[in-house]
Design a protein around this motif. Sequence first.
Motif, PDB file in Angstrom:
ATOM      1  N   GLU A 111      91.810  93.740   7.277  1.00 27.79           N
ATOM      2  CA  GLU A 111      92.735  92.902   6.523  1.00 27.79           C
ATOM      3  C   GLU A 111      93.636  93.786   5.687  1.00 27.79           C
ATOM      4  O   GLU A 111      93.254  94.886   5.287  1.00 27.79           O
ATOM      5  CB  GLU A 111      91.980  91.962   5.579  1.00 27.79           C
ATOM      6  CG  GLU A 111      91.132  90.933   6.261  1.00 27.79           C
ATOM      7  CD  GLU A 111      90.374  90.029   5.297  1.00 27.79           C
ATOM      8  OE1 GLU A 111      89.844  89.021   5.758  1.00 27.79           O
ATOM      9  OE2 GLU A 111      90.315  90.341   4.081  1.00 27.79           O
ATOM     10  N   THR A 112      94.813  93.275   5.422  1.00 30.94           N
ATOM     11  CA  THR A 112      95.734  93.898   4.484  1.00 30.94           C
ATOM     12  C   THR A 112      96.700  92.819   4.037  1.00 30.94           C
ATOM     13  O   THR A 112      96.789  91.767   4.658  1.00 30.94           O
ATOM     14  CB  THR A 112      96.489  95.092   5.104  1.00 30.94           C
ATOM     15  OG1 THR A 112      97.138  95.850   4.075  1.00 30.94           O
ATOM     16  CG2 THR A 112      97.510  94.636   6.143  1.00 30.94           C
ATOM     17  N   TYR A 158      97.203  89.700   6.515  1.00 31.13           N
ATOM     18  CA  TYR A 158      97.066  89.952   7.942  1.00 31.13           C
ATOM     19  C   TYR A 158      95.584  90.215   8.182  1.00 31.13           C
ATOM     20  O   TYR A 158      95.003  91.101   7.548  1.00 31.13           O
ATOM     21  CB  TYR A 158      97.871  91.187   8.368  1.00 31.13           C
ATOM     22  CG  TYR A 158      99.357  90.956   8.428  1.00 31.13           C
ATOM     23  CD1 TYR A 158     100.026  90.947   9.650  1.00 31.13           C
ATOM     24  CD2 TYR A 158     100.101  90.759   7.266  1.00 31.13           C
ATOM     25  CE1 TYR A 158     101.396  90.730   9.703  1.00 31.13           C
ATOM     26  CE2 TYR A 158     101.471  90.545   7.319  1.00 31.13           C
ATOM     27  CZ  TYR A 158     102.105  90.534   8.540  1.00 31.13           C
ATOM     28  OH  TYR A 158     103.451  90.320   8.599  1.00 31.13           O
ATOM     29  N   ARG A 159      94.988  89.458   9.090  1.00 27.28           N
ATOM     30  CA  ARG A 159      93.577  89.646   9.428  1.00 27.28           C
ATOM     31  C   ARG A 159      93.488  89.863  10.934  1.00 27.28           C
ATOM     32  O   ARG A 159      93.948  89.021  11.717  1.00 27.28           O
ATOM     33  CB  ARG A 159      92.736  88.448   9.017  1.00 27.28           C
ATOM     34  CG  ARG A 159      91.248  88.609   9.385  1.00 27.28           C
ATOM     35  CD  ARG A 159      90.381  87.534   8.759  1.00 27.28           C
ATOM     36  NE  ARG A 159      89.035  87.524   9.283  1.00 27.28           N
ATOM     37  CZ  ARG A 159      88.039  88.322   8.894  1.00 27.28           C
ATOM     38  NH1 ARG A 159      88.265  89.234   7.949  1.00 27.28           N
ATOM     39  NH2 ARG A 159      86.840  88.240   9.424  1.00 27.28           N
ATOM     40  N   ALA A 160      92.895  90.979  11.335  1.00 33.25           N
ATOM     41  CA  ALA A 160      92.794  91.338  12.750  1.00 33.25           C
ATOM     42  C   ALA A 160      91.341  91.558  13.142  1.00 33.25           C
ATOM     43  O   ALA A 160      90.536  92.019  12.339  1.00 33.25           O
ATOM     44  CB  ALA A 160      93.596  92.604  13.028  1.00 33.25           C
ATOM     45  N   GLY A 161      91.053  91.228  14.385  1.00 31.38           N
ATOM     46  CA  GLY A 161      89.728  91.485  14.911  1.00 31.38           C
ATOM     47  C   GLY A 161      89.222  90.272  15.665  1.00 31.38           C
ATOM     48  O   GLY A 161      89.926  89.269  15.781  1.00 31.38           O
ATOM     49  N   PRO A 162      88.033  90.363  16.158  1.00 27.40           N
ATOM     50  CA  PRO A 162      87.179  91.545  16.047  1.00 27.40           C
ATOM     51  C   PRO A 162      87.646  92.650  16.993  1.00 27.40           C
ATOM     52  O   PRO A 162      88.236  92.387  18.031  1.00 27.40           O
ATOM     53  CB  PRO A 162      85.808  91.039  16.468  1.00 27.40           C
ATOM     54  CG  PRO A 162      86.089  89.888  17.389  1.00 27.40           C
ATOM     55  CD  PRO A 162      87.386  89.285  16.902  1.00 27.40           C
ATOM     56  N   PHE A 163      87.397  93.886  16.577  1.00 27.96           N
ATOM     57  CA  PHE A 163      87.635  95.010  17.468  1.00 27.96           C
ATOM     58  C   PHE A 163      86.295  95.673  17.714  1.00 27.96           C
ATOM     59  O   PHE A 163      85.362  95.546  16.932  1.00 27.96           O
ATOM     60  CB  PHE A 163      88.671  96.003  16.919  1.00 27.96           C
ATOM     61  CG  PHE A 163      88.494  96.380  15.471  1.00 27.96           C
ATOM     62  CD1 PHE A 163      87.609  97.372  15.092  1.00 27.96           C
ATOM     63  CD2 PHE A 163      89.240  95.756  14.481  1.00 27.96           C
ATOM     64  CE1 PHE A 163      87.449  97.718  13.759  1.00 27.96           C
ATOM     65  CE2 PHE A 163      89.096  96.102  13.147  1.00 27.96           C
ATOM     66  CZ  PHE A 163      88.199  97.089  12.790  1.00 27.96           C
TER      67      PHE A 163
END
Length: 176
Positions: A111-112, A158-163
Motif C-alpha cells: 500500500e501507499t 493504492y493497494r496491490a496484491g497479493p503477489f
Amino acid sequence: MSVPTVTLRRPTDGDGFSLHQLVARCQPLDTNSVYCNLLQCSDFADTAIAAEDAQGQLVGFISGYRPPSRPDTLFVWQVAVDASMRGQGLALRMLLALTERVAAQGVRFMETTISPDNGASQALFKKAFAQLGADYSTRTLFSRSEHFAGRHEDEVLYRAGPFDLPHSKEKSEETA
C-alpha cells in the motif's frame, strides 16, 4: 552516459541525518524531524531500503512499515531519490528489492498513498505492481476537505496484491 554504481542496503541509525538532508532536497516531499528519520533508519529498518553511491553518499531511500492490523502488508511511506540519480530507474530497483526482502517475511500486499497530481509516483507504483504481477485498487484514504482542512491534496490509497515472490535468502547488499 554510464549509470553510476549504487549499493542497496538495509539502513542503519547512522543514515538518519543523511536521510533528513536527502528528503529536504527532494521537494515536494514532506520533511520530518531528524528524530523521525532516525527511527525510520533504526526501528523501521526492516521495511526500509537505502541506496548509496560509490562515495558512500545516500542517494535514495524508501521508508515503510507493516501496519499492526495488517502484517501481510508493506505500507510505503516515502520514496526519495536524489536529483543526480533520477531517470535511471533507481526508485523502481529500490522498491522491487524492498518488496522481495519483505516477501520473505510473509508480506503479500503493498500500500501507499499518492496525491492525484503526482504522476511520477503513480507511474512508479503502477510499473512496480505490473512487474510484481499484482492487481491494484485505489480509493481516497485522506481527503482534502475532511483531513487536511483544504490545505493539502487528497491522499489516494493504492493497494496491490497479493503477489507471490520466491522466498529467497535476503542479500545483505545488492549492487544495482
